[in-house]
Design a protein around this motif. Structure first.
Motif, PDB file in Angstrom:
ATOM      1  N   LYS A  24     123.856 -50.865  47.599  1.00 19.03           N
ATOM      2  CA  LYS A  24     124.068 -52.002  46.715  1.00 19.03           C
ATOM      3  C   LYS A  24     124.349 -51.587  45.274  1.00 19.03           C
ATOM      4  N   ASP A  25     124.036 -50.320  44.927  1.00 18.10           N
ATOM      5  CA  ASP A  25     124.244 -49.845  43.562  1.00 18.10           C
ATOM      6  C   ASP A  25     125.522 -49.036  43.384  1.00 18.10           C
ATOM      7  N   VAL A  26     126.289 -48.866  44.461  1.00 13.16           N
ATOM      8  CA  VAL A  26     127.451 -47.973  44.408  1.00 13.16           C
ATOM      9  C   VAL A  26     128.496 -48.461  43.410  1.00 13.16           C
ATOM     10  N   PHE A  27     128.788 -49.762  43.406  1.00 14.34           N
ATOM     11  CA  PHE A  27     129.863 -50.290  42.578  1.00 14.34           C
ATOM     12  C   PHE A  27     129.362 -50.999  41.322  1.00 14.34           C
ATOM     13  N   ASN A  28     128.181 -50.632  40.885  1.00 13.94           N
ATOM     14  CA  ASN A  28     127.692 -51.183  39.609  1.00 13.94           C
ATOM     15  C   ASN A  28     128.597 -50.749  38.461  1.00 13.94           C
ATOM     16  N   PHE A  29     128.817 -51.656  37.535  1.00 16.86           N
ATOM     17  CA  PHE A  29     129.635 -51.345  36.366  1.00 16.86           C
ATOM     18  C   PHE A  29     128.867 -51.709  35.099  1.00 16.86           C
ATOM     19  N   PRO A  30     128.819 -50.812  34.121  1.00 18.26           N
ATOM     20  CA  PRO A  30     129.438 -49.480  34.096  1.00 18.26           C
ATOM     21  C   PRO A  30     128.764 -48.514  35.067  1.00 18.26           C
ATOM     22  N   ILE A  31     129.451 -47.399  35.346  1.00 20.03           N
ATOM     23  CA  ILE A  31     128.962 -46.434  36.327  1.00 20.03           C
ATOM     24  C   ILE A  31     127.614 -45.871  35.895  1.00 20.03           C
ATOM     25  N   GLN A  32     126.680 -45.850  36.821  1.00 23.83           N
ATOM     26  CA  GLN A  32     125.372 -45.227  36.589  1.00 23.83           C
ATOM     27  C   GLN A  32     125.410 -43.830  37.210  1.00 23.83           C
ATOM     28  N   TRP A  33     125.570 -42.813  36.353  1.00 22.50           N
ATOM     29  CA  TRP A  33     125.668 -41.453  36.872  1.00 22.50           C
ATOM     30  C   TRP A  33     124.341 -40.994  37.453  1.00 22.50           C
ATOM     31  N   LEU A  34     123.249 -41.455  36.891  1.00 20.12           N
ATOM     32  CA  LEU A  34     121.931 -41.172  37.449  1.00 20.12           C
ATOM     33  C   LEU A  34     121.368 -42.467  38.029  1.00 20.12           C
ATOM     34  N   PRO A  35     121.199 -42.527  39.351  1.00 16.48           N
ATOM     35  CA  PRO A  35     120.744 -43.781  39.977  1.00 16.48           C
ATOM     36  C   PRO A  35     119.375 -44.217  39.463  1.00 16.48           C
ATOM     37  N   GLN A  36     119.203 -45.521  39.308  1.00 13.85           N
ATOM     38  CA  GLN A  36     117.883 -46.035  38.968  1.00 13.85           C
ATOM     39  C   GLN A  36     116.955 -45.979  40.174  1.00 13.85           C
ATOM     40  N   GLN A  37     117.525 -46.176  41.360  1.00 13.93           N
ATOM     41  CA  GLN A  37     116.765 -46.048  42.601  1.00 13.93           C
ATOM     42  C   GLN A  37     117.428 -44.973  43.454  1.00 13.93           C
ATOM     43  N   TRP A  38     116.672 -43.909  43.704  1.00 12.22           N
ATOM     44  CA  TRP A  38     117.224 -42.776  44.445  1.00 12.22           C
ATOM     45  C   TRP A  38     117.078 -43.010  45.952  1.00 12.22           C
ATOM     46  N   ASN A  39     118.165 -42.676  46.679  1.00 14.59           N
ATOM     47  CA  ASN A  39     118.146 -42.788  48.134  1.00 14.59           C
ATOM     48  C   ASN A  39     118.682 -41.506  48.775  1.00 14.59           C
ATOM     49  N   LEU A  40     118.458 -40.395  48.083  1.00 17.98           N
ATOM     50  CA  LEU A  40     119.032 -39.104  48.467  1.00 17.98           C
ATOM     51  C   LEU A  40     118.600 -38.692  49.872  1.00 17.98           C
ATOM     52  N   ILE A  41     117.306 -38.650  50.115  1.00 18.01           N
ATOM     53  CA  ILE A  41     116.795 -38.143  51.392  1.00 18.01           C
ATOM     54  C   ILE A  41     117.268 -39.007  52.550  1.00 18.01           C
ATOM     55  N   GLU A  42     117.200 -40.319  52.384  1.00 15.82           N
ATOM     56  CA  GLU A  42     117.579 -41.227  53.460  1.00 15.82           C
ATOM     57  C   GLU A  42     119.066 -41.122  53.772  1.00 15.82           C
ATOM     58  N   ASN A  43     119.913 -41.020  52.737  1.00 16.66           N
ATOM     59  CA  ASN A  43     121.350 -40.925  52.968  1.00 16.66           C
ATOM     60  C   ASN A  43     121.717 -39.662  53.725  1.00 16.66           C
ATOM     61  N   TYR A  44     121.243 -38.533  53.234  1.00 14.02           N
ATOM     62  CA  TYR A  44     121.609 -37.268  53.868  1.00 14.02           C
ATOM     63  C   TYR A  44     120.944 -37.112  55.239  1.00 14.02           C
ATOM     64  N   LYS A  45     119.764 -37.668  55.397  1.00 17.71           N
ATOM     65  CA  LYS A  45     119.105 -37.628  56.695  1.00 17.71           C
ATOM     66  C   LYS A  45     119.907 -38.407  57.732  1.00 17.71           C
ATOM     67  N   GLN A  46     120.441 -39.545  57.327  1.00 21.74           N
ATOM     68  CA  GLN A  46     121.239 -40.345  58.254  1.00 21.74           C
ATOM     69  C   GLN A  46     122.553 -39.656  58.589  1.00 21.74           C
ATOM     70  N   VAL A  47     123.153 -38.996  57.602  1.00 18.45           N
ATOM     71  CA  VAL A  47     124.405 -38.281  57.851  1.00 18.45           C
ATOM     72  C   VAL A  47     124.201 -37.156  58.859  1.00 18.45           C
ATOM     73  N   TRP A  48     123.113 -36.403  58.698  1.00 14.70           N
ATOM     74  CA  TRP A  48     122.874 -35.228  59.536  1.00 14.70           C
ATOM     75  C   TRP A  48     122.124 -35.546  60.824  1.00 14.70           C
ATOM     76  N   SER A  49     121.793 -36.801  61.048  1.00 14.50           N
ATOM     77  CA  SER A  49     120.999 -37.141  62.235  1.00 14.50           C
ATOM     78  C   SER A  49     121.837 -37.198  63.507  1.00 14.50           C
ATOM     79  N   GLY A  50     123.168 -37.360  63.391  1.00 14.24           N
ATOM     80  CA  GLY A  50     124.016 -37.457  64.570  1.00 14.24           C
ATOM     81  C   GLY A  50     124.627 -36.124  64.955  1.00 14.24           C
ATOM     82  N   ASP A  51     125.943 -36.154  65.236  1.00 15.21           N
ATOM     83  CA  ASP A  51     126.662 -34.939  65.648  1.00 15.21           C
ATOM     84  C   ASP A  51     127.214 -34.158  64.464  1.00 15.21           C
ATOM     85  N   PHE A  52     126.889 -34.595  63.259  1.00 17.92           N
ATOM     86  CA  PHE A  52     127.437 -33.953  62.059  1.00 17.92           C
ATOM     87  C   PHE A  52     127.067 -32.467  62.016  1.00 17.92           C
ATOM     88  N   ALA A  53     125.824 -32.149  62.364  1.00 21.04           N
ATOM     89  CA  ALA A  53     125.376 -30.750  62.331  1.00 21.04           C
ATOM     90  C   ALA A  53     126.160 -29.898  63.320  1.00 21.04           C
TER      91      ALA A  53
END
Length: 260
Positions: A24-53
């Motif tokens: 929900k914060d991806v298209f905030n304007f102006p651009i927030q280079w540092l997220p107010q709410q971090w979702n780093l672990i969840e995003n990368y965990k979901q990416v690597w949870s399938g056949d990506f590895a």
């Protein structure tokens, strides 16, 4: 840092920042280079949870094997064209260079038929072999081998060394920066290759990261935070290999400049 460097850096920083955010914060304007709410672990965990590895591992194996074999074969060919004397050497090299003008797409059908006859379609071995030689690699390394003083090789032959030993212990180490530069380029080209895996691989478990990103995009194309996490993961090896080899690249450029 110049304007060109900034032009390349900003898109990567945006990708990296987006991969850390909630959707929900991806298209905030102006651009927030540092997220107010971090979702780093969840995003990368979901990416690597399938056949990506699996796709990632396939790409690492194919790219490393292709790079090693390609660099060795190109270096041997370059040494032969620059340091060995045999009838028709120069004419043969002109023919090799002329083949570089043939678009790769023009040879796809003959290559496919040949590899199908050899039962190498839908195999990693076939994908490695089809990229095991490069005309531009042989030409590039030949120019550096020509800068190696023939007296070194003649001294080695007087001591009983054969051509292969002279190549391996004298000529090859002397152009190490050039070899490292070409190896980095070959790594990048192979890692980013989309055409050959698309045509020569059929089984999903054999797919490379480039095909995996396409499948990932079909599944999560409207979830930009996950797409950016996948894209950052895909280009990470390229950043690492360049960071580790940039000293050799600079030496290779300097060596070429001195030679010229």
């Amino acid at each position: 840092m110049g304007l060109l460097g900034i032009a390349f850096l900003l898109p990567f920083l945006w990708m990296l920042s987006t991969s850390f955010k909630l959707e929900k914060d991806v298209f905030n304007f102006p651009i927030q280079w540092l997220p107010q709410q971090w979702n780093l672990i969840e995003n990368y965990k979901q990416v690597w949870s399938g056949d990506f590895a699996r796709y990632y591992g396939n790409s690492i194996y194919i790219t490393l094997a292709t790079t090693i074999i390609n660099v060795l074969i190109c270096a041997l060919a370059a040494y032969g064209f620059s340091k060995l004397r045999f009838p028709g050497r120069d004419a043969m090299f002109v023919v090799v260079l002329a083949l570089y003008m043939v678009p790769p797409q023009a040879s796809l059908v003959p290559q496919f038929l040949l590899f199908n006859w050899l039962n190498l379609i839908d195999t990693h071995i076939g994908l490695i072999l089809i990229n095991s030689f490069s005309i531009i690699g042989a030409f590039m390394l030949k120019q550096f081998f020509m800068g190696v003083n023939n007296e070194y090789l003649e001294s080695a032959r007087m001591d009983g060394a054969g051509h292969f030993r002279s190549f391996l212990q004298i000529a090859f180490p002397l152009i190490r920066p050039a070899v490292a530069t070409y190896a980095i380029l070959r790594f990048i080209w192979t890692w980013n290759d989309y055409q050959y895996p698309l045509i020569f691989l059929k089984s999903k478990e054999l797919f490379t990261i480039q095909l995996g990103i396409r499948l990932f995009g079909d599944q999560y194309g409207d979830v930009y935070s996950l797409m950016m996490a996948g894209a950052v993961s895909a280009i990470l090896p390229l950043l690492i290999i360049f960071a580790l080899g940039q000293k050799q690249v600079i030496e290779g450029i300097a060596l070429g400049g001195v030679k010229g």
